[in-house]
Scaffold this active site. Structure first.
Site, PDB file in Angstrom:
ATOM      1  N   ASP A 159     -54.194  12.301  47.618  1.00 48.93           N
ATOM      2  CA  ASP A 159     -52.818  11.956  47.941  1.00 48.93           C
ATOM      3  C   ASP A 159     -51.788  12.783  47.183  1.00 48.93           C
ATOM      4  OD1 ASP A 159     -53.941  10.593  45.750  1.00 48.93           O
ATOM      5  OD2 ASP A 159     -52.405   9.037  45.802  1.00 48.93           O
ATOM      6  N   GLU A 164     -54.928   7.731  44.880  1.00 45.77           N
ATOM      7  CA  GLU A 164     -55.028   7.615  43.426  1.00 45.77           C
ATOM      8  C   GLU A 164     -53.701   7.251  42.792  1.00 45.77           C
ATOM      9  OE1 GLU A 164     -54.569   8.421  39.369  1.00 45.77           O
ATOM     10  OE2 GLU A 164     -53.701   9.815  40.823  1.00 45.77           O
TER      11      GLU A 164
END
Length: 394
Positions: free
Chosen positions: A82, A140
């Site tokens: 991400d 994350e």
């Protein structure tokens, strides 16, 4: 030719190709748990390598498998996927094309490096025994953390407790170098949300108001006692407030103020105590000054503890691959990572990959709009992880 030389040769051969992959990923960042196009691209890359065992995990993540000559041992290699809600200010040709979203924490590097590792290990699959699991993990950067979702998946549970390896870029470390720390490494992380509800009004008549701005200032200063006077000096702790919103004006006292911050430490018992003390302290100050107060501290990531035996072994492996002058010992790092969840259940090693280059002006920190990397680090990161995986399997 020995295995290290084979890996280095393959990493060099694929280096220009892999730079292109990183630039594509950097141009097309996606936020946490929305990595749909990223996931599709990674799947295409894995299929192009020749990997045909690819399972979906946590909706936008992937768990792929490379099989050696026989089942043998198993190791998991993880990269997060991400990006962050940051508007990129770099003027490079591969700058983000998604407005307000940027790979400012290097997750594009982590994915690209793991793809290079995959290419190398797949090409050498007839030369080693064991199984390599490649985890491309979403989310994350956002609680509850993609790791928690991955760990609930049947595909992940089926592999049982195995060694886990992960790496993270570090701009303060020159490209070509890596850093290791066994034992305690990264801090726990809890988010803090405070709402102070007072009574707004004209700034000229403060006696008719309950001033949440004034109360917020007392709260912010007093809360530091939790770290400076209630925590043991032997236990690293950080309390920081990064956002205050009091939507008044120079002559308007607002009705409420919101404050956001974070608390980090390395001791889970003290972590729980500190949150309780912090909540009680904040509420007592606000209520004592006549305001209502809501304190919300959702439990975040635990501290990250590297397995001593595995990490020392991986450090020696890095020395063999890069040379002793390229491997450094790390200090505690107060940042947090959801890789910490894996370390609670498995032997694990999370290490840092140098990506900085002062001479090239590549010095911006993580989570900044000008973060960038020396792309030679991709060859180092992908090749080293391939070697460390084989070292672990052996």
């Amino acid at each position: 030719m020995n295995t290290i030389d084979k890996i280095k040769q393959l990493a060099k051969t694929y280096s220009s190709e892999i730079v292109g992959v990183r630039r594509y990923l950097h141009q097309h960042p996606e936020l946490s748990f929305k990595e749909h196009k990223t996931c599709a691209y990674i799947r295409q890359q894995l299929i192009a390598i020749g990997i045909d065992t690819i399972e979906s995990v946590a909706e936008t993540g992937l768990l792929a498998t490379i099989q050696g000559t026989d089942k043998g041992k198993t190791i998991l290699l993880r990269a997060d996927m991400d990006a962050l809600p940051i508007h990129e200010e770099n003027t490079v040709e591969y700058a983000s094309r998604n407005k307000g979203i940027m790979h400012a924490c290097g997750h594009d590097v982590h994915m690209t490096s793991l793809l290079l590792t995959a290419k190398i290990l797949f090409e050498l699959r007839n030369e080693y025994s064991g199984t390599v699991k490649l985890l491309f993990q979403p989310g994350e950067e956002l609680m509850p953390g993609g790791a928690t979702l991955v760990m609930k998946e049947a595909a992940y549970k089926s592999i049982g407790p195995i060694p886990h390896l992960g790496q993270h870029v570090m701009p303060n470390l020159p490209a070509g170098k890596v850093g290791f720390r066994s034992g305690l490494f990264m801090a726990s992380m809890d988010e803090i949300y405070i709402t102070i509800i007072g009574k707004g009004g004209h700034a000229a008549v403060p006696e008719e108001c309950i001033d949440p701005i004034l109360i917020a200032s007392h709260v912010i200063v007093a809360a530091q006692q939790v770290v400076s006077r209630m925590a043991s000096p032997k236990t690293p702790s950080v309390l920081s407030f990064g956002r205050i919103i009091g939507d008044g004006a120079n002559n308007v006292i607002p009705d409420k103020v919101t404050i956001e911050g974070t608390f980090r430490t390395y001791d889970e018992v003290w972590r729980t105590e500190a949150i309780e003390k912090l909540t009680k302290l904040i509420k007592s100050i606000a209520e004592g000054m006549g305001a209502d107060c809501i304190v919300d501290i959702p439990r975040g990531y635990p501290h990250l503890k590297n397995d001593v035996v595995l990490t020392n072994s991986m450090k020696q492996g890095a020395i063999s691959y890069l040379g002793e002058d390229k491997v450094v010992d790390l200090d505690l790092w107060m940042a947090a990572e959801d890789f910490a969840y894996y370390t609670q259940k498995n032997q694990a090693c999370f290490y840092l990959l140098g990506v900085g280059n002062i001479e090239k002006g590549i010095t911006s920190g993580l989570h900044t709009p000008t973060f960038n990397i020396d792309e030679s680090a991709l060859e180092t990161g992908g090749g080293l992880m391939a070697w460390l995986a084989l070292e672990s399997l052996a």
